[in-house]
Structure formats: C-alpha cells, structure tokens
Design a protein around this motif. Sequence first.
Motif, PDB file in Angstrom:
ATOM      1  N   VAL A   1       0.842  -1.204   0.000  1.00  0.00           N
ATOM      2  CA  VAL A   1       0.000   0.000   0.000  1.00  0.00           C
ATOM      3  C   VAL A   1       0.876   1.253   0.000  1.00  0.00           C
ATOM      4  CG1 VAL A   1      -1.671   1.337   1.331  1.00  0.00           C
ATOM      5  CG2 VAL A   1      -1.946  -1.138   1.112  1.00  0.00           C
ATOM      6  N   ALA A   2       1.950   1.231   0.773  1.00  0.00           N
ATOM      7  CA  ALA A   2       2.866   2.372   0.809  1.00  0.00           C
ATOM      8  C   ALA A   2       3.507   2.590  -0.560  1.00  0.00           C
ATOM      9  CB  ALA A   2       3.946   2.156   1.866  1.00  0.00           C
TER      10      ALA A   2
ATOM     11  N   VAL B   1       3.915   5.481  -5.730  1.00  0.00           N
ATOM     12  CA  VAL B   1       3.772   5.460  -7.196  1.00  0.00           C
ATOM     13  C   VAL B   1       2.724   6.481  -7.642  1.00  0.00           C
ATOM     14  CG1 VAL B   1       2.995   4.059  -9.151  1.00  0.00           C
ATOM     15  CG2 VAL B   1       4.565   3.096  -7.463  1.00  0.00           C
ATOM     16  N   ALA B   2       1.646   6.602  -6.873  1.00  0.00           N
ATOM     17  CA  ALA B   2       0.611   7.582  -7.200  1.00  0.00           C
ATOM     18  C   ALA B   2       1.183   8.997  -7.181  1.00  0.00           C
ATOM     19  CB  ALA B   2      -0.558   7.470  -6.221  1.00  0.00           C
TER      20      ALA B   2
ATOM     21  N   ALA C   1      -1.795  10.137   0.786  1.00  0.00           N
ATOM     22  CA  ALA C   1      -1.854   9.588   2.146  1.00  0.00           C
ATOM     23  C   ALA C   1      -3.281   9.182   2.511  1.00  0.00           C
ATOM     24  CB  ALA C   1      -1.324  10.611   3.139  1.00  0.00           C
ATOM     25  N   ALA C   2      -4.255  10.003   2.120  1.00  0.00           N
ATOM     26  CA  ALA C   2      -5.657   9.683   2.406  1.00  0.00           C
ATOM     27  C   ALA C   2      -6.082   8.415   1.675  1.00  0.00           C
ATOM     28  CB  ALA C   2      -6.550  10.850   2.006  1.00  0.00           C
ATOM     29  N   LEU C   3      -5.629   8.266   0.429  1.00  0.00           N
ATOM     30  CA  LEU C   3      -5.955   7.059  -0.325  1.00  0.00           C
ATOM     31  C   LEU C   3      -5.317   5.835   0.331  1.00  0.00           C
ATOM     32  CD1 LEU C   3      -7.157   5.607  -2.747  1.00  0.00           C
ATOM     33  CD2 LEU C   3      -5.103   6.215  -4.052  1.00  0.00           C
TER      34      LEU C   3
ATOM     35  N   PRO D   1       4.015  11.762   3.829  1.00  0.00           N
ATOM     36  CA  PRO D   1       2.744  11.506   4.533  1.00  0.00           C
ATOM     37  C   PRO D   1       2.228  10.080   4.376  1.00  0.00           C
ATOM     38  CG  PRO D   1       2.676  13.644   3.464  1.00  0.00           C
ATOM     39  CD  PRO D   1       3.921  12.973   2.976  1.00  0.00           C
ATOM     40  N   THR D   2       2.468   9.462   3.218  1.00  0.00           N
ATOM     41  CA  THR D   2       2.057   8.068   3.042  1.00  0.00           C
ATOM     42  C   THR D   2       2.855   7.156   3.962  1.00  0.00           C
ATOM     43  OG1 THR D   2       1.397   8.428   0.734  1.00  0.00           O
ATOM     44  CG2 THR D   2       1.898   6.166   1.386  1.00  0.00           C
ATOM     45  N   LEU D   3       4.147   7.427   4.115  1.00  0.00           N
ATOM     46  CA  LEU D   3       4.966   6.644   5.042  1.00  0.00           C
ATOM     47  C   LEU D   3       4.506   6.845   6.480  1.00  0.00           C
ATOM     48  CD1 LEU D   3       8.534   7.250   3.536  1.00  0.00           C
ATOM     49  CD2 LEU D   3       7.039   5.267   3.228  1.00  0.00           C
TER      50      LEU D   3
END
Length: 302
Positions: free
Chosen positions: A112-113, A118-119, A170-172, A236-238
């Motif tokens: 997911v991270a 990638v996004a 990050a929200a996704l 933020p995703t991390l």
Amino acid sequence: MMQSLAVVAMSARWRAVLIAAASSAAAILLPPLTSPLSYLGGAVVALVTLRIGAYEGLGVWVAGALLLAALGAFGGLALPLALGAITLWLPVWLAAWLLRVSRSLAMALRAVAVFGAVAVILTHLSLGDPAAWWAPRLETLLGPVLEGEGMSASAVLPSLARWLTALMAAALALSVVLSLFLGRAWQAKLYNPGGFGEEFRALALGRTFGLSSLLVIGLTQLPVGVVSTVAVDIIPTLVVVYLLQGLALVHAAVFGNVRRRGWLIVVYVLLVFAAPQAVPLVALAGWMDTWIDVRGRWVGRG
C-alpha cells in the motif's frame, strides 16, 4: 450489524456486489457518513478476495463498479462513482490478494505504501508541477467559500495546492488500509476468531522498509527540486503506514494487562483531538520499533 453484513456478503456474489455498490453510492448521498461507507464497500471486496480468491474478488470489484455507474447514471454521477470505485477498490483488491497469498499483513501494508508513492510519482510526471495545476481549480472551487467566511483565499490556497497531492496520496493509502483491515477483521470474526487481533499486534514492517523510508527522507534534502519535492510528497504516506505499526505496538503493549489499557484510550483520544502532534509521534514510535524492538522490550516487562 457489521458482522451480519459480512455474513450476507459471503452468502452470494450478487449480494456482495450489491452491498459494495450500495454503500459506495450512499457515501455520496450521505456526506457525514462518506468515509465509513466508502470503507465498507472496499472491505467487501477485500473479504471476498481474502476468503475465496483473487478471481472472485475481481468479479465483485468489476460488477460493483458497473452497478455504481448504472446507479449514478440517474443523477449524472456515473463517471465519478465508477472512478471512485476503481481508485479505492483496485488497490484494496491488490492488497487483499497479496495478503491472501503471503499471509503477511506487513507485506500488504508495504505494498500500500508503494502504491501511494507510485501515485505521487505519476501525479508529478503527468502534471509537471501539481501545485500549479491544483491552484486555479482550488481557486474556482474554494475561493468564493473562503471569501464568504472572511478568509483570504490568496493566503490559504497556495499552501493547500502545494500539499494536496501528498495529502490525497496519504488519504488514499489510509482508506485502502482501513478497508483491508475491516475485510480482514470480518474474515477473522467469521472463520478465525481472534486471528486479526493477534496478526495486528505482531505487525512489523521490517528493517529493509525502514531503510527505504530513511532513503526517502534523505532525498528530501537534495538540492534537485523535483526529486526532493516528490520525496516530500511521499512522506505523509509513510507516516500513515508507520502510524499503524505504532498502534500495533501500543496494542501489543496493553494486551493482557488491564492496568495498561488506559494508555490505549489515551493514545486514541490524542489521535482524534491532537492529530497534528500525536500522529507523527505514534508513527515515529512505530519506526523506532523497527530498530530497537520497542514492542519486545515493553511487552517483556509485563
């Protein structure tokens, strides 16, 4: 009620499709419940994938997206609803398939991270400067609202435009993880009681991922503008995935110890009412657990 929905979803494919599509459609029609209802649709896709297999999960995803488009056609929302389903359900399906194959919650979370990173990269590649792309659209959408509230759009919108790509990624990632966790919790409740709690408390993303995260942080310091900007947007995703490892750490520390349960409540209260301060701290605790086994030391003291 939630368990009953899971039972119904597993009783027939068409029922799973209906629940997934209806919950996602209702998320648009009932704004205060948008997030919980959207997670519910993704959780159904995850549950079917985890329990039956990738092919069945893909069938629910595709049929659900088509049904959403059909439902949305009556209100002119066919495309937004279908795209919303694809955006959330695709990574949920992939993560659930990976979790089913690997039986590793950590591997699914790492995936997911990577998806979130990638996004971010694809957004920068396609838009060039995402902040410049977002700015006029935010001005059109939010400018009048801010001015009506007596706020200066010129003071607020540039900062929002700069961070919107990172926040959306990050929200996704968080939405995907919550849907995956709910689907996994349903699976455990129906077929392996207590299994998800044990699995979550043992969650550890590993040192290789920890080193990769450290590398991303290092890239934020490079003088090359594009590289450092992309790296900053990935952070933020991390934080999201390490937040979950931090929560796993807290759950492991209080498990089986009544005297410590108050700390769990305190942590969640802080995450709700002091998120800007609490989220980075819990995520940092999760990252530190990778290197110094905070969980083992804390739990070991009894």
